[in-house]
Design a protein around this motif. Structure first.
Motif, short mmCIF file in Angstrom:
data_model
loop_
_atom_site.label_atom_id
_atom_site.label_comp_id
_atom_site.label_asym_id
_atom_site.label_seq_id
_atom_site.Cartn_x
_atom_site.Cartn_y
_atom_site.Cartn_z
N ASN A 27 0.82 -1.21 0.00
CA ASN A 27 0.00 0.00 0.00
C ASN A 27 0.85 1.26 0.00
O ASN A 27 0.47 2.29 -0.57
N LYS A 28 2.02 1.19 0.65
CA LYS A 28 2.93 2.33 0.70
C LYS A 28 3.73 2.50 -0.59
O LYS A 28 4.43 3.49 -0.76
N GLY A 29 3.64 1.52 -1.47
CA GLY A 29 4.42 1.57 -2.70
C GLY A 29 5.87 1.18 -2.51
O GLY A 29 6.71 1.43 -3.39
N LYS A 30 6.19 0.53 -1.39
CA LYS A 30 7.56 0.11 -1.13
C LYS A 30 7.92 -1.16 -1.89
O LYS A 30 9.09 -1.42 -2.17
N VAL A 31 6.91 -1.97 -2.19
CA VAL A 31 7.15 -3.22 -2.91
C VAL A 31 5.93 -3.53 -3.77
O VAL A 31 4.79 -3.23 -3.39
N GLU A 32 6.19 -4.09 -4.93
CA GLU A 32 5.13 -4.60 -5.80
C GLU A 32 5.35 -6.10 -5.92
O GLU A 32 6.43 -6.55 -6.32
N ILE A 33 4.34 -6.88 -5.56
CA ILE A 33 4.44 -8.34 -5.61
C ILE A 33 3.44 -8.85 -6.65
O ILE A 33 2.24 -8.61 -6.53
N VAL A 34 3.96 -9.54 -7.66
CA VAL A 34 3.12 -10.03 -8.75
C VAL A 34 3.24 -11.56 -8.82
O VAL A 34 4.35 -12.10 -8.92
N ILE A 35 2.10 -12.23 -8.75
CA ILE A 35 2.07 -13.69 -8.79
C ILE A 35 1.69 -14.15 -10.19
O ILE A 35 0.72 -13.66 -10.77
N HIS A 36 2.45 -15.10 -10.73
CA HIS A 36 2.21 -15.60 -12.08
C HIS A 36 1.81 -17.08 -12.01
O HIS A 36 2.51 -17.89 -11.40
N ASN A 37 0.68 -17.39 -12.62
CA ASN A 37 0.16 -18.76 -12.63
C ASN A 37 0.87 -19.55 -13.72
O ASN A 37 0.77 -19.24 -14.91
N LEU A 38 1.59 -20.59 -13.32
CA LEU A 38 2.36 -21.39 -14.27
C LEU A 38 1.46 -21.99 -15.35
O LEU A 38 1.89 -22.14 -16.51
N ARG A 39 0.22 -22.29 -15.01
CA ARG A 39 -0.69 -22.90 -15.98
C ARG A 39 -1.02 -21.96 -17.14
O ARG A 39 -1.40 -22.42 -18.22
N ASP A 40 -0.86 -20.67 -16.94
CA ASP A 40 -1.11 -19.72 -18.03
C ASP A 40 -0.09 -19.87 -19.15
O ASP A 40 -0.29 -19.34 -20.25
N TYR A 41 0.99 -20.59 -18.88
CA TYR A 41 2.06 -20.75 -19.87
C TYR A 41 2.15 -22.18 -20.38
O TYR A 41 3.11 -22.54 -21.07
N ALA A 42 1.15 -23.00 -20.04
CA ALA A 42 1.11 -24.37 -20.54
C ALA A 42 0.69 -24.38 -22.01
O ALA A 42 -0.05 -23.50 -22.46
N PHE A 43 1.17 -25.37 -22.76
CA PHE A 43 0.94 -25.40 -24.20
C PHE A 43 -0.38 -26.05 -24.60
O PHE A 43 -1.04 -25.59 -25.51
N ASN A 44 -0.76 -27.15 -23.96
CA ASN A 44 -1.93 -27.87 -24.45
C ASN A 44 -3.22 -27.35 -23.83
O ASN A 44 -3.22 -26.58 -22.87
N LYS A 45 -4.34 -27.79 -24.38
CA LYS A 45 -5.64 -27.28 -23.97
C LYS A 45 -6.02 -27.68 -22.55
O LYS A 45 -6.88 -27.07 -21.93
N HIS A 46 -5.37 -28.73 -22.04
CA HIS A 46 -5.65 -29.19 -20.69
C HIS A 46 -4.81 -28.45 -19.64
O HIS A 46 -4.91 -28.73 -18.45
N LYS A 47 -3.97 -27.53 -20.10
CA LYS A 47 -3.10 -26.75 -19.20
C LYS A 47 -2.20 -27.66 -18.37
O LYS A 47 -1.94 -27.40 -17.19
#
Length: 224
Positions: A27-47
Motif C-alpha cells: 500500500n505504501k508503494g515500497k514493494v510490488e508483488i506479482v504472482i504468475h500462474n504457471l498454468r497460463d504458460y502451458a501449451f496444451n488445452k488441458h493446461k
C-alpha cells in the motif's frame, strides 16, 4: 522493489500477502508483488504442467516448457538481481541472506510443487537455490512467502519503527534479542524485571546484553 513469483498454485499466496506488514508495504508503494500462474504458460488445452519422471519413480515432475515461457517473458521486461528457486537442496535461508537481497530492485521467486521441477529449468535460470530447512513440504510456495516476509520488512519505510528491524535477533550475527515485556507491570503474580521499570538506561542496556547472551547460548545448544 518488485517481486515476481511463479507458482503452480498461486492461490496459496492470496492470504499471506494481503495482511499485516506485507500488505502495508504494498500500500505504501515500497514493494510490488506479482504472482504468475504457471498454468497460463502451458501449451496444451488441458493446461498440463507436469508429467511422469524419466527413469521411473514416484511423483510428478513439473515440465520445463511453461517455466521457460514465463521466465523468458519476465526477463524480457526487466533485469532481475536474483532469480531464486525454493528448493530443499539449496542453501539454508538466514538473516544475512535476507539483508543482502533486501537491497535489490527486482527479484523473481520460482516455486516448485509435487515431486520437483525439471532440472533443466534450474540449471538455466537459477541465480540461487534457497531452502528454509532440512524437511520437505508439498511445494515451494510457503518457503517463498517466508523469505519474502523476511526481505520486505527490511526495506526502509516498511516498518513504522526503523530501529525495530535493526534490533532483531540475528541482525548482528548469531545473536538472540533480549526478551520483551509490556504493560501491565504485573500480571497473575508475574512481574516485569525491576530494571526495565527503573529508567536507568545504562542498567537496562546491561540487563539486555546479559539476557541476550544467555538466550544466544541456549539457542546454540539447541542447534548443536
Amino acid at each position: 522493489m518488485r517481486i515476481d513469483v511463479i507458482s503452480a498454485v498461486p492461490e496459496i499466496f492470496e492470504s499471506p500477502l494481503n495482511y499485516s506488514i506485507l500488505k502495508r508495504a504494498q500500500n505504501k508503494g515500497k514493494v510490488e508483488i506479482v504472482i504468475h500462474n504457471l498454468r497460463d504458460y502451458a501449451f496444451n488445452k488441458h493446461k498440463q504442467i507436469d508429467d511422469k519422471p524419466f527413469g521411473g519413480g514416484p511423483g510428478m515432475v513439473l515440465k520445463p516448457e511453461p517455466f521457460f515461457e514465463c521466465i523468458e517473458k519476465l526477463k524480457s521486461e526487466r533485469k532481475y538481481d536474483y532469480i531464486i528457486f525454493t528448493s530443499p537442496r539449496g542453501k539454508v535461508f538466514e538473516q544475512k541472506i535476507a539483508n543482502r537481497i533486501s537491497l535489490a530492485s527486482n527479484i523473481m521467486f520460482v516455486t516448485g510443487h509435487y515431486k520437483d521441477i525439471d532440472d533443466r529449468v534450474i540449471k538455466t535460470f537459477a541465480t540461487e537455490e534457497l531452502s528454509i530447512g532440512n524437511f520437505i513440504l508439498t511445494g515451494g510456495e510457503l518457503p517463498a512467502v517466508i523469505m519474502i516476509d523476511a526481505i520486505v520488512r527490511l526495506i526502509p519505510g516498511v516498518l513504522n519503527d526503523s530501529e525495530s528491524a535493526l534490533n532483531d535477533s540475528f541482525m548482528d550475527g548469531e545473536v538472540i534479542e533480549a526478551p520483551a515485556f509490556t504493560r501491565p507491570a504485573e500480571y497473575r503474580g508475574m512481574k516485569v524485571p525491576e530494571v526495565l521499570l527503573s529508567g536507568n538506561e545504562k542498567e537496562i542496556k546491561k540487563w539486555k546484553t546479559e539476557q541476550s547472551k544467555t538466550l544466544t547460548e541456549r539457542w546454540k545448544n539447541f542447534n548443536n
